[in-house]
Design a protein around this motif. Structure first.
Motif, short mmCIF file in Angstrom:
data_model
loop_
_atom_site.label_atom_id
_atom_site.label_comp_id
_atom_site.label_asym_id
_atom_site.label_seq_id
_atom_site.Cartn_x
_atom_site.Cartn_y
_atom_site.Cartn_z
N LEU A 161 31.36 24.00 -13.12
CA LEU A 161 29.61 24.10 -13.15
C LEU A 161 29.29 24.28 -14.65
O LEU A 161 30.23 24.44 -15.45
CB LEU A 161 29.17 25.48 -12.20
CG LEU A 161 29.73 25.68 -10.84
CD1 LEU A 161 29.48 26.70 -10.11
CD2 LEU A 161 29.09 24.36 -10.14
N GLU A 162 27.95 24.37 -14.74
CA GLU A 162 27.45 24.62 -16.40
C GLU A 162 28.16 25.80 -16.92
O GLU A 162 27.76 26.82 -16.59
CB GLU A 162 25.87 24.60 -16.24
CG GLU A 162 25.31 24.58 -17.50
CD GLU A 162 25.32 23.41 -18.31
OE1 GLU A 162 25.69 23.34 -19.40
OE2 GLU A 162 25.78 22.05 -17.89
N ALA A 163 28.84 25.51 -17.97
CA ALA A 163 29.89 26.67 -18.56
C ALA A 163 28.87 27.48 -19.54
O ALA A 163 28.98 28.52 -19.42
CB ALA A 163 30.63 26.03 -19.53
N ALA A 164 27.70 26.76 -19.95
CA ALA A 164 26.76 27.52 -21.06
C ALA A 164 26.01 28.67 -20.11
O ALA A 164 25.98 29.81 -20.49
CB ALA A 164 25.96 26.64 -21.96
N ASP A 165 25.68 28.07 -19.04
CA ASP A 165 24.70 28.61 -18.12
C ASP A 165 25.49 29.98 -17.53
O ASP A 165 24.78 31.20 -17.38
CB ASP A 165 23.87 27.92 -17.31
CG ASP A 165 22.97 28.50 -16.20
OD1 ASP A 165 21.99 29.32 -16.87
OD2 ASP A 165 23.34 28.55 -14.92
N HIS A 166 26.56 29.79 -17.06
CA HIS A 166 27.38 30.91 -16.42
C HIS A 166 27.91 31.56 -17.30
O HIS A 166 27.99 32.95 -16.83
CB HIS A 166 28.44 30.23 -15.69
CG HIS A 166 28.06 29.60 -14.19
ND1 HIS A 166 27.90 30.47 -13.25
CD2 HIS A 166 27.64 28.25 -13.83
CE1 HIS A 166 27.24 29.82 -12.13
NE2 HIS A 166 27.20 28.43 -12.48
N THR A 167 28.12 31.19 -18.49
CA THR A 167 28.70 32.18 -19.54
C THR A 167 27.54 33.19 -20.00
O THR A 167 27.80 34.43 -20.00
CB THR A 167 28.87 31.54 -21.00
OG1 THR A 167 30.09 30.71 -20.66
CG2 THR A 167 29.47 32.35 -22.09
N ARG A 168 26.35 32.88 -20.06
CA ARG A 168 25.22 33.59 -20.18
C ARG A 168 25.01 34.48 -19.07
O ARG A 168 24.79 35.64 -19.22
CB ARG A 168 23.67 32.82 -20.59
CG ARG A 168 22.48 33.54 -20.44
CD ARG A 168 21.34 32.60 -20.59
NE ARG A 168 21.25 31.68 -19.66
CZ ARG A 168 20.76 32.09 -18.28
NH1 ARG A 168 20.24 33.39 -18.15
NH2 ARG A 168 20.81 31.38 -17.47
N GLN A 169 25.11 33.93 -17.80
CA GLN A 169 24.73 35.07 -16.76
C GLN A 169 26.12 35.88 -16.54
O GLN A 169 25.73 37.15 -16.29
CB GLN A 169 24.89 34.11 -15.39
CG GLN A 169 23.51 33.21 -15.47
CD GLN A 169 23.58 32.69 -13.98
OE1 GLN A 169 23.69 33.00 -12.92
NE2 GLN A 169 23.06 31.17 -14.05
N PHE A 170 27.08 35.52 -16.81
CA PHE A 170 28.26 36.27 -17.04
C PHE A 170 28.26 37.53 -17.92
O PHE A 170 28.25 38.74 -17.62
CB PHE A 170 29.51 35.58 -17.33
CG PHE A 170 30.99 36.46 -17.17
CD1 PHE A 170 31.39 37.46 -16.25
CD2 PHE A 170 31.61 36.60 -18.45
CE1 PHE A 170 32.47 38.12 -16.35
CE2 PHE A 170 32.88 37.38 -18.57
CZ PHE A 170 33.04 38.09 -17.43
N ALA A 171 27.65 37.45 -19.13
CA ALA A 171 27.51 38.31 -20.18
C ALA A 171 26.27 39.34 -19.77
O ALA A 171 26.56 40.63 -19.70
CB ALA A 171 27.05 37.73 -21.38
N GLN A 172 25.47 38.70 -18.91
CA GLN A 172 24.28 39.47 -18.46
C GLN A 172 24.80 40.43 -17.14
O GLN A 172 24.36 41.78 -17.30
CB GLN A 172 23.16 38.57 -17.91
CG GLN A 172 22.36 38.01 -19.11
CD GLN A 172 21.47 36.75 -18.17
OE1 GLN A 172 21.32 36.71 -17.10
NE2 GLN A 172 20.26 36.45 -19.22
N GLY A 173 25.65 39.97 -16.34
CA GLY A 173 26.23 40.77 -15.50
C GLY A 173 27.09 41.86 -15.88
O GLY A 173 27.17 43.02 -15.69
#
Length: 296
Positions: A161-173
């Protein structure tokens, strides 16, 4: 032995091996770190009996199992069906049970067996004890809540999946569960420290988390049905989990779990953050006051 022999025998001094300690004095910082490490290990039953490991490890597994299933679904559908910031909200009951079980274990036994004064003898002080216990409980909760997010993130990367988008969401989580961990740890320890009875502490922690959430959710639904969306946003200030929801909706781009997604406004989010920080500071102050009375 005759009386004459008993009076003429010389006195004997037996060396039983005691000697003074002449090694390095490691001081308060080492004692604080040791208490933190011991309390963190104890929150998962490490270094304790096998029976003490069962409940925390079972709850840890329950927290991670849905993440594994969701990651498998994401690998098949090429879409993550849940937001990282929502995971802890859905499993708040498991988090509450873990906190209710481990917060009294961390502090109630010291109160019950009156061992707090031994900690405060030397070199550790009341400040060190409270900081170590608070940090250990918050760290244990962070491990409990952040590990499933890591599973989701790894699953998303393996599913390409989109790595940059999920990295951002992971950091938010991670930011969301960090706030939740510090907030819940303070509330749980304050409630548990009120009684040396572990059973009472467990029940009190569960009540402190579930009763406000149930009352706030019910009133929010009523307000939403009546079209009062402003009231829905402000009511979230009166429950720990909805307080976290309001902060992450405003500052972390999360989707609100309030009825009708009626999260707080930007100004309301600032109030949410201020209240959350106030609860954390207040919990620390109450713990310091509590141990001023029982420590010496």
């Amino acid at each position: 032995m005759s009386r004459e022999t008993a009076t003429t025998d010389p006195a004997r001094i037996h060396n039983i091996g005691y000697r003074g300690y002449d090694g390095p004095r490691l001081g308060r910082a080492y004692a604080r770190r040791s208490l933190y490490a011991q309390s963190l290990r104890g929150a998962y039953g490490l270094g304790r009996s096998a029976k003490s490991k069962v409940l925390p490890m079972v709850l840890f597994g329950v927290m991670c199992l849905p993440a594994l299933i969701i990651a498998a679904v994401a690998a098949q559908t090429k879409r993550m069906p849940i937001e990282y910031t929502s995971y802890a909200l859905y499993l708040q009951a498991v988090i509450g049970l873990y906190l209710a079980a481990q917060a009294p274990q961390s502090v109630s036994r010291d109160l019950r067996f009156r061992s707090v004064a031994l900690y405060f003898s030397r070199p550790i002080e009341r400040l060190d004890y409270v900081l170590a216990k608070y940090a250990a409980m918050a760290s244990a909760l962070f491990v409990l809540t952040a590990t499933p997010l890591l599973v989701l993130y790894v699953g998303a990367l393996l599913a390409k999946l989109e790595a940059a988008d999920h990295t951002r969401q992971f950091a938010q989580g991670l930011g969301s569960v960090a706030l939740l961990s510090v907030l819940f740890a303070g509330i749980g320890l304050v409630v548990a420290a009120l009684t040396p009875r572990r059973g009472f502490g467990v029940a009190a922690v569960i009540a402190a988390l579930t009763i406000p959430y149930g009352a706030v959710s019910t009133i929010q639904l009523i307000a939403h049905d009546q079209g009062n969306t402003a009231a829905v946003g402000w009511l979230g200030l009166f429950s720990p989990i909805t307080l976290v929801d309001g902060v992450q909706t405003t500052f972390l781009g999360a989707t609100s779990a309030f009825p009708g997604n009626a999260g707080p406004s930007t100004a309301g989010g600032v109030v949410y953050l201020a209240v959350a920080l106030g609860v954390v500071a207040g919990s620390y102050a109450l713990l310091m006051r509590r141990y001023r009375k029982v420590g010496l």
